[in-house]
Design a protein around this motif. Structure first.
Motif, PDB file in Angstrom:
ATOM      1  N   LYS A  75      -8.033  40.311  -6.653  1.00 36.57           N
ATOM      2  CA  LYS A  75      -6.839  39.456  -6.710  1.00 36.57           C
ATOM      3  C   LYS A  75      -6.978  38.242  -5.801  1.00 36.57           C
ATOM      4  CE  LYS A  75      -4.134  42.790  -5.626  1.00 36.57           C
ATOM      5  NZ  LYS A  75      -2.985  43.578  -5.199  1.00 36.57           N
ATOM      6  N   ASN A  76      -7.649  38.388  -4.671  1.00 38.04           N
ATOM      7  CA  ASN A  76      -7.751  37.312  -3.689  1.00 38.04           C
ATOM      8  C   ASN A  76      -9.105  36.603  -3.710  1.00 38.04           C
ATOM      9  OD1 ASN A  76      -5.145  37.653  -2.571  1.00 38.04           O
ATOM     10  ND2 ASN A  76      -5.878  39.500  -1.564  1.00 38.04           N
ATOM     11  N   THR A 100      -1.847  37.764  -1.359  1.00 39.28           N
ATOM     12  CA  THR A 100      -1.258  39.091  -1.547  1.00 39.28           C
ATOM     13  C   THR A 100      -1.488  40.020  -0.352  1.00 39.28           C
ATOM     14  OG1 THR A 100      -3.249  39.856  -2.663  1.00 39.28           O
ATOM     15  CG2 THR A 100      -1.481  38.956  -4.042  1.00 39.28           C
TER      16      THR A 100
END
Length: 105
Positions: free
Chosen positions: A84-85, A104
């Motif tokens: 996600k990152n 996040t």
């Protein structure tokens, strides 16, 4: 025929008072989880006590015996990459300034 690995995972979930998300990640359906619970009850590895499923001494023994066969030694199974990152590749002279709303962690 029962899948010994899935039965082992179910017994460890019951031992740790966990939830079945781990089995769902393995691709097991709720019906198959129910069938595994029934199998555990038939084999006297599990028992109902006050509307809860508990391990019997036979279940605890089976976990201890099967631990050697099913323990995971692959570190890639323990730690998943944080996709996600992940940011795209940048040039040497570029400066990355993250958007705080998109982070996040």
């Amino acid at each position: 025929m029962i899948n010994e690995r899935l039965l082992y995972i179910l017994l460890t979930i019951v031992k740790k008072n966990g939830d079945v998300r781990q089995m769902l990640k393995e691709g097991v359906s709720f019906k198959e989880i129910g069938d595994l619970i029934n199998t555990g009850l038939e084999l006297k590895l599990l028992v109902f006590v006050d509307d809860e499923i508990k391990l019997t001494t036979a279940g605890k023994t089976k976990i201890n015996k099967e631990w050697v066969n099913f323990k995971s030694t692959n570190k890639a199974d323990w730690i998943l990459p944080d996709v996600k990152n992940k940011i795209s590749k940048m040039g040497k002279n570029d400066i990355y300034l993250p958007n705080e709303r998109e982070l996040t962690f």
